[in-house]
Design an enzyme around this catalytic site. Structure first.
Site, PDB file in Angstrom:
ATOM      1  N   THR A 146     -15.434  -7.430   9.990  1.00  0.00           N
ATOM      2  CA  THR A 146     -16.674  -6.872  10.542  1.00  0.00           C
ATOM      3  C   THR A 146     -17.142  -7.770  11.671  1.00  0.00           C
ATOM      4  O   THR A 146     -17.215  -8.989  11.509  1.00  0.00           O
ATOM      5  CB  THR A 146     -17.749  -6.752   9.444  1.00  0.00           C
ATOM      6  OG1 THR A 146     -17.281  -5.835   8.446  1.00  0.00           O
ATOM      7  CG2 THR A 146     -19.073  -6.248  10.008  1.00  0.00           C
ATOM      8  N   VAL A 160     -19.387  -9.475  14.745  1.00  0.00           N
ATOM      9  CA  VAL A 160     -20.707  -9.928  15.188  1.00  0.00           C
ATOM     10  C   VAL A 160     -21.037  -9.238  16.516  1.00  0.00           C
ATOM     11  O   VAL A 160     -20.147  -8.979  17.328  1.00  0.00           O
ATOM     12  CB  VAL A 160     -20.702 -11.466  15.349  1.00  0.00           C
ATOM     13  CG1 VAL A 160     -21.917 -11.962  16.117  1.00  0.00           C
ATOM     14  CG2 VAL A 160     -20.626 -12.146  13.984  1.00  0.00           C
ATOM     15  N   ILE A 213     -15.192 -12.336   9.355  1.00  0.00           N
ATOM     16  CA  ILE A 213     -16.214 -12.120  10.374  1.00  0.00           C
ATOM     17  C   ILE A 213     -15.543 -12.213  11.739  1.00  0.00           C
ATOM     18  O   ILE A 213     -14.970 -13.246  12.086  1.00  0.00           O
ATOM     19  CB  ILE A 213     -17.350 -13.155  10.250  1.00  0.00           C
ATOM     20  CG1 ILE A 213     -18.071 -12.990   8.899  1.00  0.00           C
ATOM     21  CG2 ILE A 213     -18.333 -13.013  11.415  1.00  0.00           C
ATOM     22  CD1 ILE A 213     -18.794 -11.669   8.709  1.00  0.00           C
ATOM     23  N   LYS A 214     -15.618 -11.125  12.504  1.00  0.00           N
ATOM     24  CA  LYS A 214     -14.982 -11.088  13.827  1.00  0.00           C
ATOM     25  C   LYS A 214     -15.931 -11.639  14.882  1.00  0.00           C
ATOM     26  O   LYS A 214     -17.097 -11.247  14.959  1.00  0.00           O
ATOM     27  CB  LYS A 214     -14.610  -9.649  14.198  1.00  0.00           C
ATOM     28  CG  LYS A 214     -13.281  -9.200  13.657  1.00  0.00           C
ATOM     29  CD  LYS A 214     -12.975  -7.785  14.075  1.00  0.00           C
ATOM     30  CE  LYS A 214     -12.258  -7.729  15.402  1.00  0.00           C
ATOM     31  NZ  LYS A 214     -11.837  -6.350  15.741  1.00  0.00           N
ATOM     32  N   ILE A 215     -15.394 -12.538  15.679  1.00  0.00           N
ATOM     33  CA  ILE A 215     -16.171 -13.217  16.721  1.00  0.00           C
ATOM     34  C   ILE A 215     -15.309 -13.280  17.980  1.00  0.00           C
ATOM     35  O   ILE A 215     -14.106 -13.565  17.907  1.00  0.00           O
ATOM     36  CB  ILE A 215     -16.535 -14.652  16.268  1.00  0.00           C
ATOM     37  CG1 ILE A 215     -17.388 -14.617  14.988  1.00  0.00           C
ATOM     38  CG2 ILE A 215     -17.255 -15.421  17.374  1.00  0.00           C
ATOM     39  CD1 ILE A 215     -17.557 -15.993  14.333  1.00  0.00           C
TER      40      ILE A 215
END
EC number: 2.2.1.2
Length: 317
Positions: free
Chosen positions: A95, A97, A131-133
């Site tokens: 998911t 950011v 967590i995708k950044i």
């Protein structure tokens, strides 16, 4: 008859690059990845209407401030879609950011903690979430902080060796080096318009990153992403993971041509080099005009789709 998709699964973890639950059920990937563009696309599907309604109700109950309500609804919707996907995949959901935070380390950390808290409240443990950044210097620093807190990260929009190296040196769990967008850039900026899979500049980039990580013993997972054709995928067979859109999963499933493993490191692991400093990172990354343009372009496009998602949500408030 063994399909190419079955053969690929024997050498690479297959991940679905979609928010479409029906497609995920059909192709049974280990993990799934989403981004603002995919969330926007999925939100138009009728089966997601209750998830949108629930996100808005949650946001209204949490705050009376309209601006905060919108932020909370966006975050809850992304998590709601992730929760539906986690009912199907045995592994992890990625998911992302908000791309507009890509150059703000602290804001990225805070947003990641919030997304994780929403998953945790729904009974999902950290080991099922990435967590995708975006792979900016600031994003990589945020991931370094989050990894130490037990929050695994997927560093996306990765186009340069400098980005890949900085991610590994920060102890990032996984990177998503892009293939197709690199090919797009070379087609647009050179006279050459057709590339054989083995000569595809995106394929070459991921292959070099994969070999560099294995050569120096980095544990960061390499997950090739952003594919334009099946040839790019088969040329990266053996990569740790590949995240693939449903249309290309379908092509792989319908093809029974033998698949040969292309990536497999053989050799001695060397001592790791000294980590890049911030100035070294920027010098090396900015020496590659393709990487500079595609990183900025990717962040812009995700931000635009985030704003479209906000507009859609506002109309439903």
């Amino acid at each position: 008859m063994t399909t190419q998709l079955d053969a690929l699964r024997n050498m690479t973890v297959v991940v679905a690059d979609t928010g479409d639950i029906d497609a995920i059920k059909k192709y049974q990937p280990q993990d799934a990845t989403t981004n603002p563009s995919l969330i926007l696309s999925a939100s138009s599907l009728p089966q997601y209407a209750p998830l949108i309604d629930e996100a808005i109700a949650y946001a209204k109950a949490k705050s009376a401030d309209k601006t905060q309500q919108l932020i909370d609804a966006e975050d809850k919707l992304a998590v709601n879609i992730g929760l539906e996907i986690l009912k199907i995949v045995p592994g992890r959901i990625s998911t992302e950011v908000d791309a507009r935070l890509s150059y703000d380390t602290q804001a990225t950390v805070e947003k990641a903690r919030k997304l994780i808290a929403l998953y945790n409240e729904a009974g999902i443990s950290n080991d099922r979430i990435l967590i995708k950044i975006a792979s900016t210097w600031q994003g990589i620093r945020a991931a370094e902080i989050l990894e130490k807190e037990g929050i695994n990260c997927n560093l996306t929009l990765l186009f340069s060796k400098a980005q890949a190296r900085a991610c590994a040196e920060a102890g990032v769990y996984l990177i998503s080096p892009f293939v197709g967008r690199i090919l797009d850039w070379y087609k647009a900026n050179s006279d050459k318009k057709e590339y054989a899979p083995a000569e595809d500049p995106g394929v070459i980039s991921v292959t070099k990153i994969y070999n560099y990580y294995k050569q120096y013993g980095y544990n960061t997972v390499v997950m090739g992403a952003s594919f334009r054709n099946v040839g790019e995928i088969t040329e990266l067979a053996g990569c740790d993971r590949l995240t693939i859109a449903p249309a290309l999963l379908k092509e792989l499933q319908e093809n029974s041509t033998a698949l040969v493993r292309k990536l497999a490191f053989k050799g001695e692991v060397k001592a790791k080099p000294q980590p890049l400093t911030e100035s070294q990172f920027y010098w090396q990354h900015n020496s590659d005009p393709m990487a500079v343009e595609k990183l900025a372009d990717g962040i812009r496009k995700f931000a635009i789709d985030q704003e479209k998602l906000e507009k859609m949500l506002l109309e439903k408030f």
